[in-house]
Design a protein around this motif. Sequence first.
Motif, PDB file in Angstrom:
ATOM      1  N   VAL A   1      11.197  -2.665   0.718  1.00  0.00           N
ATOM      2  CA  VAL A   1       9.961  -3.355   1.004  1.00  0.00           C
ATOM      3  C   VAL A   1      10.249  -4.143   2.603  1.00  0.00           C
ATOM      4  O   VAL A   1      11.382  -4.233   3.251  1.00  0.00           O
ATOM      5  CB  VAL A   1      10.021  -4.820   0.207  1.00  0.00           C
ATOM      6  N   GLU A   2       9.058  -4.520   2.933  1.00  0.00           N
ATOM      7  CA  GLU A   2       8.890  -5.057   4.246  1.00  0.00           C
ATOM      8  C   GLU A   2       8.881  -6.511   4.103  1.00  0.00           C
ATOM      9  O   GLU A   2       7.978  -6.857   3.347  1.00  0.00           O
ATOM     10  CB  GLU A   2       7.827  -4.679   5.189  1.00  0.00           C
ATOM     11  N   ALA A   3       9.924  -7.292   4.434  1.00  0.00           N
ATOM     12  CA  ALA A   3       9.688  -8.791   4.208  1.00  0.00           C
ATOM     13  C   ALA A   3      10.323  -9.724   5.326  1.00  0.00           C
ATOM     14  O   ALA A   3      10.914  -9.390   6.337  1.00  0.00           O
ATOM     15  CB  ALA A   3      10.960  -8.864   2.871  1.00  0.00           C
ATOM     16  N   ARG A   4       9.944 -11.087   5.360  1.00  0.00           N
ATOM     17  CA  ARG A   4      10.206 -11.881   6.074  1.00  0.00           C
ATOM     18  C   ARG A   4      11.219 -12.824   5.421  1.00  0.00           C
ATOM     19  O   ARG A   4      10.968 -13.104   4.423  1.00  0.00           O
ATOM     20  CB  ARG A   4       8.925 -12.788   6.973  1.00  0.00           C
ATOM     21  N   VAL A   5      11.944 -13.665   6.250  1.00  0.00           N
ATOM     22  CA  VAL A   5      12.873 -14.596   5.856  1.00  0.00           C
ATOM     23  C   VAL A   5      12.478 -16.025   6.616  1.00  0.00           C
ATOM     24  O   VAL A   5      12.969 -15.856   7.921  1.00  0.00           O
ATOM     25  CB  VAL A   5      14.303 -14.454   5.943  1.00  0.00           C
ATOM     26  N   GLU A   6      11.893 -16.676   6.171  1.00  0.00           N
ATOM     27  CA  GLU A   6      11.500 -18.122   6.691  1.00  0.00           C
ATOM     28  C   GLU A   6      12.085 -19.165   6.141  1.00  0.00           C
ATOM     29  O   GLU A   6      12.587 -19.249   4.837  1.00  0.00           O
ATOM     30  CB  GLU A   6       9.904 -18.116   6.812  1.00  0.00           C
ATOM     31  N   ALA A   7      11.968 -20.375   6.748  1.00  0.00           N
ATOM     32  CA  ALA A   7      12.337 -21.474   6.213  1.00  0.00           C
ATOM     33  C   ALA A   7      11.335 -22.614   5.459  1.00  0.00           C
ATOM     34  O   ALA A   7      10.237 -22.505   6.164  1.00  0.00           O
ATOM     35  CB  ALA A   7      13.162 -22.587   7.400  1.00  0.00           C
ATOM     36  N   CYS A   8      11.666 -23.082   4.391  1.00  0.00           N
ATOM     37  CA  CYS A   8      10.628 -23.884   3.792  1.00  0.00           C
ATOM     38  C   CYS A   8      10.706 -25.315   4.499  1.00  0.00           C
ATOM     39  O   CYS A   8      11.771 -25.592   5.417  1.00  0.00           O
ATOM     40  CB  CYS A   8      11.081 -23.911   2.269  1.00  0.00           C
ATOM     41  N   SER A   9      10.019 -26.224   3.713  1.00  0.00           N
ATOM     42  CA  SER A   9      10.010 -27.601   4.529  1.00  0.00           C
ATOM     43  C   SER A   9      11.350 -28.121   4.271  1.00  0.00           C
ATOM     44  O   SER A   9      11.504 -29.279   4.951  1.00  0.00           O
ATOM     45  CB  SER A   9       8.858 -28.366   3.751  1.00  0.00           C
ATOM     46  N   GLN A  10      12.248 -27.864   3.365  1.00  0.00           N
ATOM     47  CA  GLN A  10      13.611 -28.340   3.221  1.00  0.00           C
ATOM     48  C   GLN A  10      14.524 -27.765   4.087  1.00  0.00           C
ATOM     49  O   GLN A  10      15.759 -28.150   3.808  1.00  0.00           O
ATOM     50  CB  GLN A  10      13.923 -28.465   1.810  1.00  0.00           C
ATOM     51  N   GLY A  11      14.193 -26.551   4.836  1.00  0.00           N
ATOM     52  CA  GLY A  11      14.932 -26.022   5.377  1.00  0.00           C
ATOM     53  C   GLY A  11      15.752 -24.595   4.974  1.00  0.00           C
ATOM     54  O   GLY A  11      16.655 -24.383   5.617  1.00  0.00           O
ATOM     55  N   VAL A  12      15.479 -24.547   3.628  1.00  0.00           N
ATOM     56  CA  VAL A  12      16.202 -23.484   2.874  1.00  0.00           C
ATOM     57  C   VAL A  12      15.282 -21.965   3.106  1.00  0.00           C
ATOM     58  O   VAL A  12      14.100 -22.170   3.222  1.00  0.00           O
ATOM     59  CB  VAL A  12      15.981 -23.644   1.272  1.00  0.00           C
TER      60      VAL A  12
ATOM     61  N   ARG B   1       4.750  -6.063   2.122  1.00  0.00           N
ATOM     62  CA  ARG B   1       4.298  -4.753   1.429  1.00  0.00           C
ATOM     63  C   ARG B   1       5.530  -3.897   1.027  1.00  0.00           C
ATOM     64  O   ARG B   1       6.936  -4.155   1.567  1.00  0.00           O
ATOM     65  CB  ARG B   1       3.592  -3.978   2.437  1.00  0.00           C
ATOM     66  N   ALA B   2       5.267  -2.937   0.352  1.00  0.00           N
ATOM     67  CA  ALA B   2       6.311  -1.919  -0.089  1.00  0.00           C
ATOM     68  C   ALA B   2       6.273  -0.929   0.997  1.00  0.00           C
ATOM     69  O   ALA B   2       5.085  -0.485   1.425  1.00  0.00           O
ATOM     70  CB  ALA B   2       6.172  -1.334  -1.357  1.00  0.00           C
TER      71      ALA B   2
END
Length: 259
Positions: free
Chosen positions: A238-249, A256-257
């Motif tokens: 998969v094509e994915a992003r790793v971002e931080a939520c409002s709590q920094g996690v 997409r696949a």
Amino acid sequence: MGGLVLHGVTAGYRNRKVIEGFDLPPVPPGTLLGLIGPNAAGKSTLLRAVAGLGKIQAGSITLDGTELPALTPARRAALVGYLPQTLPTPSPLVAYEAVLSACRAVRGDLSPAQAESAIAHAFERLGISALALRRMSELSGGQRQMVGLAQVMVRDPRLLLLDEPTSALDLRWQLSVVEAVRNAVRASGAIGIIAIHDINLAIRACDQVAVLSRGRLLAAGSPGDVVTPGVLAESFGVEARVEACSQGVPVVLVDRALV
């Protein structure tokens, strides 16, 4: 050396090798390790191999310096607690009796008072004390899953192996289970390994993550270092992003696949 170490482990079913030459970096005491990866990656096979359900074809598995395959089944069962994907049987036993039976089977050293205290603690830790006197046949699949987890935790093993223990649970109980296991291993200095499909839950609750694909280890370490777009592309396709939520996690967002 303390902790769990796997070196060159080969295991599978009959003549089919699912994992081959598998190495896992040392997992120190007090750690919850999340196993993630696509279906048929070898997560369940790996857990069964460590639990001693079938012989490994090659390699070594050591816990606190002790070779697990060399132990008698009774001694290995005392050190290793395994929860399979299958739910506990909906029997006429009440939940307390089901957990007591599991406790007696392995912890014969406990007095009746000690066993009763251990069971009460396991139910309280998992937040299921209200289920203690209900028959297993009356419980939902998710509730039986929780009782199955209590059957493992009441034995106080040095190594907990949990194969998708959150699969039958709603969002609240998924988080409760993983946090309860994490707190238990940290308090006792045991080691927990949990196969889990929810990557974001693994990132949030696990101390370490190991990513499997086609029977091999792609990466292992802290969630922030291991769960990357490149690893997700290689393991899950998969094509994915790793971002931080409002709590920094860190949070994984799949776009997409990949074809």
